[in-house]
Design an enzyme around this catalytic site. Structure first.
Site, short mmCIF file in Angstrom:
data_model
loop_
_atom_site.label_atom_id
_atom_site.label_comp_id
_atom_site.label_asym_id
_atom_site.label_seq_id
_atom_site.Cartn_x
_atom_site.Cartn_y
_atom_site.Cartn_z
N GLU A 271 0.89 -1.45 -0.04
CA GLU A 271 -0.15 -0.03 0.08
C GLU A 271 0.90 1.18 0.02
O GLU A 271 1.69 1.24 0.71
CB GLU A 271 -0.90 0.07 1.27
N ASP B 39 -5.10 8.88 10.80
CA ASP B 39 -3.84 8.36 11.31
C ASP B 39 -3.34 8.85 12.55
O ASP B 39 -3.71 10.08 13.02
CB ASP B 39 -2.76 9.01 10.11
#
Lengths: 396, 260
Positions: free
Chosen positions: B47, B58
């Site tokens: 990814e 995140d």
């Protein structure tokens, strides 16, 4: 054209709920319940009682005689600065905390810029006996120290956001991350008409009491419900949303939204989203957004922590796009000048945010017989350090 | 037509290791070297993170790598320029992961076409709502042979997991616990009730577990419950260690694959 949110959560092409899957259950729970809860008679009874006896509503609609003479028009100030905690923000936190309790949540989080929303959240959490965590940009913690002290005094935990521009945008990021990590017991009280649907609509409804009161107060004083102008400052846009709300579908009332130009629109140090922004996604909402060509969010600037935000609520993006509202922008210096002017003409020290709205009065073209209602969203106590640094008060 | 991601799951259903890194970190031009080194070390899928200024989902590690990558000058056009010709060097399945706004500014359709040209196989955009994807973008993604990957969490209701599964055509990304990436709530992979509940649903897509997978122990645990696992933050930290890219990647992947 409708200025209300549609069933998918959009105002025209703005709005929606652009959130990671982790937030979906909480936002969906809120979406399915907020209108129903807000319409319950017991909820309304509790809310109206608190607004009256605790917040101190209705706030006065004050005819500012000397200010009116100066600008040769009739200026009324909607005194949101006289609310408990010193700004309009508490209209919304009282409402949302009651909603959070009905949803069975026990831990409250919030973001804050100038600290007014943080204080208003910490206040209602103290009132309800709920745990409260407030995220605030590290730069804002410095420039709004009195509000940080108040939040701590009220028992809230103030957490510094140290990423990005260390202001409101980053505080909002941190609050969202907290909610992602605490999905079960936590409710996020957003302080402005931003964020994923249903927040913009819900916050606007809680702030709508401002224009609801203006209508009957103006009827009493002037024999008419509708002013010619309603003027309010816009960062995310909650006080403006409240002041505009009941006039959105009354086209003869001109709505004026005033943004922070910072050091000037073209200076690179500005927060005037309607001029500098283009359509994008921030904090779960599709709206006008200050960003680079590559879609990275730009760090805004304004002397006013409450207007220092690179986006704007989707309702306001729609009002701008559809030309329903007139957008003005005011620099730091113009706002400061307006602070001193109102203080010396009317004996009212306004917040820096509200001073932006004041500084735009001379630009709207109001005639002597026109009625201008200006939403004085907050008081200036929190900004005294800035004022003392910027004004030479010796001998003046 | 099948993409490389779909072919991978036909060939292998167990113990898949997928690694995430942020493009442009630690250095602007490390993107292709990292991909090739990961493949050499037997990773099954990669990814590539497209850095964003405000990465809501995140944790601190990926916030940091994103900030640095942006400062290094990473953009979507720059990433596409770096990846041009990648398919002459490797056939490893590649997924691009990022946030909606930069992709929106690039133009979703143009973005998807460019991905197909380069040979990208899947896309993860955590803040693109499922409903909007289905109504506005699904056809475009499918026309460009791109698998859109969606997240599910311990709080996702069963009905919605089924809906997500029905619109997925590669794998379902199972977020291990309520957390941002890197897992400050790090309970590792202990939420067996949730993994078993999803497993018992008999989804048409395989599931891969991510968030909080950081060593051989958590990787092995995840593989017991799903077809494989995704490691992001722990790998980003490994890239920051002293030593060459090659050494750091080699020792990190070995440490993950070794039995605890």
């Amino acid at each position: 054209m409708s200025y209300n949110v549609n069933e998918k959560g959009f105002y025209g092409k703005f709005g929606g709920a652009y959130i990671p899957e982790m937030l979906f259950p909480n936002v969906e729970e809120l979406r399915q319940n907020y209108l129903q809860i807000m319409q319950e008679p017991e909820f309304q009874e509790e809310l109206q009682g608190l607004l009256r006896d605790y917040v101190g509503r209705p706030t006065p609609l004050y005819f500012a005689k000397r200010l009116s003479e100066k600008y040769n028009t009739k200026i009324y100030l909607k005194r949101e600065d006289l609310n408990h905690t010193g700004a309009h923000k508490i209209n919304n936190t009282v409402g949302q905390v009651l909603l959070a309790k009905r949803l069975g949540k026990t831990r409250i989080i919030a973001e804050t810029g100038a600290g007014q929303h943080g204080v208003a959240t910490a206040t209602v959490c103290a009132l309800m006996g709920l745990e409260c965590i407030v995220y605030m940009g590290a730069i804002d913690i410095e420039r709004q120290a009195p509000n940080v002290a108040r939040m701590k005094m009220l028992g809230a935990k103030v957490v510094a956001a140290t990423s990005g521009s260390k202001t409101l945008k980053d505080a909002t990021n941190e609050a969202i991350r907290d909610w992602i990590s605490n999905p079960l017991d936590t409710y996020y009280i957003i302080g402005s008409v931003v964020g994923p649907h249903p927040y913009p609509d819900m916050v606007a409804r809680f702030q709508a009491i401002i224009s609801e009161e203006i209508k009957w107060q103006l009827q009493e004083k002037e024999g008419r419900q509708n002013p010619d102008y309603v003027v309010a400052c816009v960062g995310g846009g909650s006080n403006a949303a409240g002041a505009f709300y009941h006039y959105l579908d009354v086209p003869e009332v001109k709505l004026v939204a005033v943004e922070a130009a910072g050091l000037g629109i073209d200076s690179g140090e500005s927060a005037a989203t309607s001029v500098l922004g283009k359509i994008g996604v921030i904090h779960g909402s599709r709206t006008l957004l200050m960003q680079t060509e590559d879609g990275q969010v730009t760090e805004p600037y304004s002397i006013s922590a409450g207007l220092d935000y690179p986006g704007v609520g989707p309702l306001h993006a729609h009002l701008y796009d559809s030309k329903r509202a007139i957008f003005e922008s005011v620099t730091d210096d113009e706002a400061l000048q307006a602070v001193l002017e109102l203080t010396r003409l009317e004996g009212i020290i306004p917040a820096l945010e509200s001073a932006h709205a004041l500084a735009a009065i001379h630009r709207i073209g109001a005639k002597p017989d026109d009625i201008v209602v200006l939403n004085l969203s907050g008081r200036g106590d929190k900004d005294l350090t800035t004022y003392l640094n910027r004004f030479d008060l010796n001998g003046k | 037509m099948e993409n490389r991601l779909q072919r991978l799951f036909v060939e292998k259903q167990q113990g898949l290791l997928s690694v995430y890194f942020t493009a442009g970190f630690p250095n602007l031009n490390d993107t292709v070297p990292i991909i090739l080194e990961l493949e050499r070390n037997g990773v099954e899928m990669i990814e590539v993170g497209m850095p964003f200024s405000d990465p809501l989902a995140d944790g601190p590690t990926i916030q940091h790598s994103s900030e640095l990558a942006l400062r290094n000058g990473m953009t979507i056009p720059k990433l596409f320029e770096q990846l041009k010709g990648i398919r002459e060097q490797t056939q490893i399945p590649l997924v691009l992961m990022g946030y909606l706004n930069p992709v929106m500014q690039y133009g979703v359709e143009r973005f998807c076409q460019k991905c197909q040209e380069i040979g990208i196989d899947g896309i993860i955009l955590p803040d693109l709502p499922l409903a909007e994807y289905v109504e506005e973008y699904k056809e475009i993604f499918e026309a460009n042979c791109l698998s859109k990957v969606f997240l599910v969490t311990p709080q996702t209701p069963e009905q919605r997991i089924r809906e997500i599964d029905s619109h997925s055509n590669a794998f379902v990304y199972m977020v291990s616990s309520a957390s941002t990436t890197g897992g400050t709530n790090n309970k590792g992979v202990e939420n067996t009730e949730y993994f078993q509940r999803v497993k018992a649903m008999g989804l048409k897509n395989p599931a891969i577990i991510g968030f909080g997978i950081h060593n051989n122990e958590t990787f092995a645990q995840a593989c017991n419950h799903a077809s494989g696992a995704i490691i992001g933050s722990a790998f980003i930290k490994a890239l920051e260690k002293e030593g060459s890219l090659t050494e750091n990647i080699q020792s990190f992947i070995q440490s993950i694959r070794n039995q605890p």
